[in-house]
Design a protein around this motif. Structure first.
Motif, PDB file in Angstrom:
ATOM      1  N   ARG B  13      54.825  44.934 -74.785  1.00 39.14           N
ATOM      2  CA  ARG B  13      54.983  43.956 -75.853  1.00 39.14           C
ATOM      3  C   ARG B  13      56.381  44.028 -76.440  1.00 39.14           C
ATOM      4  O   ARG B  13      56.908  45.132 -76.671  1.00 39.14           O
ATOM      5  CB  ARG B  13      53.971  44.221 -76.969  1.00 39.14           C
ATOM      6  CG  ARG B  13      53.865  43.101 -77.996  1.00 39.14           C
ATOM      7  CD  ARG B  13      53.116  43.537 -79.239  1.00 39.14           C
ATOM      8  NE  ARG B  13      54.026  44.012 -80.280  1.00 39.14           N
ATOM      9  CZ  ARG B  13      53.655  44.234 -81.532  1.00 39.14           C
ATOM     10  NH1 ARG B  13      52.397  44.071 -81.884  1.00 39.14           N
ATOM     11  NH2 ARG B  13      54.529  44.663 -82.423  1.00 39.14           N
ATOM     12  N   LYS B  14      56.947  42.877 -76.670  1.00 42.66           N
ATOM     13  CA  LYS B  14      58.238  42.824 -77.350  1.00 42.66           C
ATOM     14  C   LYS B  14      57.997  42.864 -78.857  1.00 42.66           C
ATOM     15  O   LYS B  14      56.924  42.483 -79.338  1.00 42.66           O
ATOM     16  CB  LYS B  14      58.990  41.560 -76.967  1.00 42.66           C
ATOM     17  CG  LYS B  14      59.428  41.518 -75.513  1.00 42.66           C
ATOM     18  CD  LYS B  14      60.227  40.258 -75.228  1.00 42.66           C
ATOM     19  CE  LYS B  14      60.682  40.221 -73.779  1.00 42.66           C
ATOM     20  NZ  LYS B  14      61.442  38.990 -73.481  1.00 42.66           N
ATOM     21  N   GLU B  15      58.984  43.300 -79.560  1.00 43.66           N
ATOM     22  CA  GLU B  15      58.907  43.324 -81.013  1.00 43.66           C
ATOM     23  C   GLU B  15      58.573  41.928 -81.538  1.00 43.66           C
ATOM     24  O   GLU B  15      59.139  40.934 -81.097  1.00 43.66           O
ATOM     25  CB  GLU B  15      60.249  43.766 -81.612  1.00 43.66           C
ATOM     26  CG  GLU B  15      60.657  45.187 -81.289  1.00 43.66           C
ATOM     27  CD  GLU B  15      59.998  46.210 -82.192  1.00 43.66           C
ATOM     28  OE1 GLU B  15      60.184  47.408 -81.955  1.00 43.66           O
ATOM     29  OE2 GLU B  15      59.295  45.801 -83.136  1.00 43.66           O
ATOM     30  N   GLY B  16      57.624  41.844 -82.481  1.00 42.27           N
ATOM     31  CA  GLY B  16      57.290  40.568 -83.099  1.00 42.27           C
ATOM     32  C   GLY B  16      56.264  39.740 -82.363  1.00 42.27           C
ATOM     33  O   GLY B  16      55.871  38.669 -82.822  1.00 42.27           O
ATOM     34  N   GLN B  17      55.821  40.209 -81.220  1.00 43.86           N
ATOM     35  CA  GLN B  17      54.829  39.465 -80.450  1.00 43.86           C
ATOM     36  C   GLN B  17      53.415  39.914 -80.768  1.00 43.86           C
ATOM     37  O   GLN B  17      53.182  41.085 -81.092  1.00 43.86           O
ATOM     38  CB  GLN B  17      55.056  39.696 -78.943  1.00 43.86           C
ATOM     39  CG  GLN B  17      56.048  38.783 -78.294  1.00 43.86           C
ATOM     40  CD  GLN B  17      56.096  38.985 -76.791  1.00 43.86           C
ATOM     41  OE1 GLN B  17      55.686  40.022 -76.279  1.00 43.86           O
ATOM     42  NE2 GLN B  17      56.586  37.992 -76.083  1.00 43.86           N
ATOM     43  N   ASN B  18      52.481  38.966 -80.656  1.00 45.45           N
ATOM     44  CA  ASN B  18      51.061  39.321 -80.660  1.00 45.45           C
ATOM     45  C   ASN B  18      50.619  39.486 -79.211  1.00 45.45           C
ATOM     46  O   ASN B  18      51.060  38.744 -78.328  1.00 45.45           O
ATOM     47  CB  ASN B  18      50.223  38.209 -81.289  1.00 45.45           C
ATOM     48  CG  ASN B  18      50.462  38.063 -82.779  1.00 45.45           C
ATOM     49  OD1 ASN B  18      51.170  38.854 -83.392  1.00 45.45           O
ATOM     50  ND2 ASN B  18      49.879  37.025 -83.360  1.00 45.45           N
ATOM     51  N   GLY B  63      46.812  45.383 -89.070  1.00 44.74           N
ATOM     52  CA  GLY B  63      47.665  44.979 -87.965  1.00 44.74           C
ATOM     53  C   GLY B  63      46.899  44.607 -86.712  1.00 44.74           C
ATOM     54  O   GLY B  63      47.505  44.292 -85.685  1.00 44.74           O
ATOM     55  N   THR B  79      48.654  42.494 -83.592  1.00 49.55           N
ATOM     56  CA  THR B  79      49.573  41.526 -84.179  1.00 49.55           C
ATOM     57  C   THR B  79      50.934  42.151 -84.462  1.00 49.55           C
ATOM     58  O   THR B  79      51.095  43.377 -84.409  1.00 49.55           O
ATOM     59  CB  THR B  79      48.998  40.941 -85.478  1.00 49.55           C
ATOM     60  OG1 THR B  79      49.111  41.926 -86.516  1.00 49.55           O
ATOM     61  CG2 THR B  79      47.540  40.529 -85.306  1.00 49.55           C
ATOM     62  N   SER B  80      51.875  41.308 -84.811  1.00 46.40           N
ATOM     63  CA  SER B  80      53.228  41.783 -85.135  1.00 46.40           C
ATOM     64  C   SER B  80      53.232  42.611 -86.416  1.00 46.40           C
ATOM     65  O   SER B  80      54.188  43.323 -86.697  1.00 46.40           O
ATOM     66  CB  SER B  80      54.178  40.592 -85.273  1.00 46.40           C
ATOM     67  OG  SER B  80      53.701  39.703 -86.254  1.00 46.40           O
ATOM     68  N   GLN B  82      51.384  45.114 -86.902  1.00 50.23           N
ATOM     69  CA  GLN B  82      51.127  46.514 -86.525  1.00 50.23           C
ATOM     70  C   GLN B  82      52.471  47.139 -86.193  1.00 50.23           C
ATOM     71  O   GLN B  82      53.081  46.822 -85.173  1.00 50.23           O
ATOM     72  CB  GLN B  82      50.161  46.586 -85.348  1.00 50.23           C
ATOM     73  CG  GLN B  82      49.980  47.971 -84.731  1.00 50.23           C
ATOM     74  CD  GLN B  82      49.672  49.072 -85.735  1.00 50.23           C
ATOM     75  OE1 GLN B  82      50.425  50.052 -85.819  1.00 50.23           O
ATOM     76  NE2 GLN B  82      48.600  48.928 -86.485  1.00 50.23           N
ATOM     77  N   LYS B  83      52.924  48.049 -87.048  1.00 49.07           N
ATOM     78  CA  LYS B  83      54.293  48.548 -86.938  1.00 49.07           C
ATOM     79  C   LYS B  83      54.491  49.572 -85.834  1.00 49.07           C
ATOM     80  O   LYS B  83      55.614  49.784 -85.372  1.00 49.07           O
ATOM     81  CB  LYS B  83      54.703  49.173 -88.283  1.00 49.07           C
ATOM     82  CG  LYS B  83      54.702  48.164 -89.426  1.00 49.07           C
ATOM     83  CD  LYS B  83      55.564  46.960 -89.111  1.00 49.07           C
ATOM     84  CE  LYS B  83      55.526  45.943 -90.244  1.00 49.07           C
ATOM     85  NZ  LYS B  83      56.199  44.682 -89.875  1.00 49.07           N
ATOM     86  N   VAL B 112      55.536  49.140 -76.622  1.00 51.28           N
ATOM     87  CA  VAL B 112      56.479  48.189 -77.230  1.00 51.28           C
ATOM     88  C   VAL B 112      57.849  48.413 -76.610  1.00 51.28           C
ATOM     89  O   VAL B 112      58.352  49.538 -76.547  1.00 51.28           O
ATOM     90  CB  VAL B 112      56.545  48.373 -78.741  1.00 51.28           C
ATOM     91  CG1 VAL B 112      57.624  47.478 -79.331  1.00 51.28           C
ATOM     92  CG2 VAL B 112      55.198  48.059 -79.355  1.00 51.28           C
TER      93      VAL B 112
END
Lengths: 113, 113
Positions: B13-18, B63, B79-80, B82-83, B112
């Motif tokens: 997953r890329k940063e900011g993606q769901n 998240g 979801t985005s 979730q840090k 990520v």
């Protein structure tokens, strides 16, 4: 009251030795206490389980000892084998109400050949 | 063969993606669960569902989101919000009512990038 505390975090045992993993719970409403075995990259699988109406259950080399008054239960692996090397989780659940299934933090067992 | 299937096995997953993790079971189980596994922290409950169109938050639901439109399916969306989503995610199911074995899928490893 929902926690299940497991120890030790890791364990190294010689082949043929006895492996012992302990768990303690707080909620007296729990009435099902399973142990799960997990190999790397796989999902956990049920190993053995006990209900509080008995103090011990044995299946092959695996035994659960249950102490209701102390709210503790333990897994004993007799004649430990290198193939037993895995992560072991205790868990607790209750028969009615919520179906939450609470797991301990796991014990990584390594059996030396 | 009856069982519980998770897909994909690996997910990036890329940063900011769901992203959505799939969980399907053909065991006719009413209860389904999502757990997150991190090293040294055991299995932490994210969400669980006891019947179709109903689900409850577990201990670390922030998240994450789920749905239960069919008895057989319980997808998890990371979801985005979730840090720290990098983890091994496990889905499980069991017969309704406590005191029964939980069956696990083989897990999805989310990273990520």
């Amino acid at each position: 009251q929902q926690q299940v505390k497991q120890s030790p975090q890791s364990l190294i045992v010689q082949k043929g030795g006895i492996s012992i993993i302990n768990c303690a719970y707080e909620n007296t409403a729990f009435d099902y206490f399973p142990w799960y075995q997990q190999f790397p990259g796989k999902g956990p699988a049920l190993l053995i389980a006990i209900r509080p109406d008995v103090s011990e259950k044995k299946e092959g080399r695996f035994t659960i000892s249950f102490n209701k008054s102390a709210k503790q239960f333990s897994l004993h692996i007799m004649d430990s084998q290198p193939g037993d090397s895995a992560t072991y989780f205790c868990a607790a659940s209750k028969a009615s109400g919520t179906y939450k299934y609470i797991f301990g933090t796991g014990t990584r067992l390594k059996v030396l050949a | 063969d009856g069982g519980i299937t998770q897909s994909p096995k690996y997910l990036f997953r890329k940063e900011g993606q769901n992203v959505t993790l799939s969980c399907e079971q053909n065991l006719n189980h009413d209860a389904m669960y999502w757990y997150r596994q991190d090293p040294g922290q055991g299995l932490r409950l994210i969400y669980y569902s006891q019947i179709v169109n109903d689900f409850q938050k577990g201990d670390i639901a922030e998240g994450y989101s789920v749905s239960r439109e069919k008895k057989e399916s319980f997808p998890l969306t990371v979801t985005s919000a979730q840090k720290n989503p990098t983890a091994f995610y496990l889905c499980a199911s069991r017969v309704a009512g406590g005191g029964t074995e939980a069956f696990f899928g083989q897990g999805t490893r989310l990273t990520v990038v």
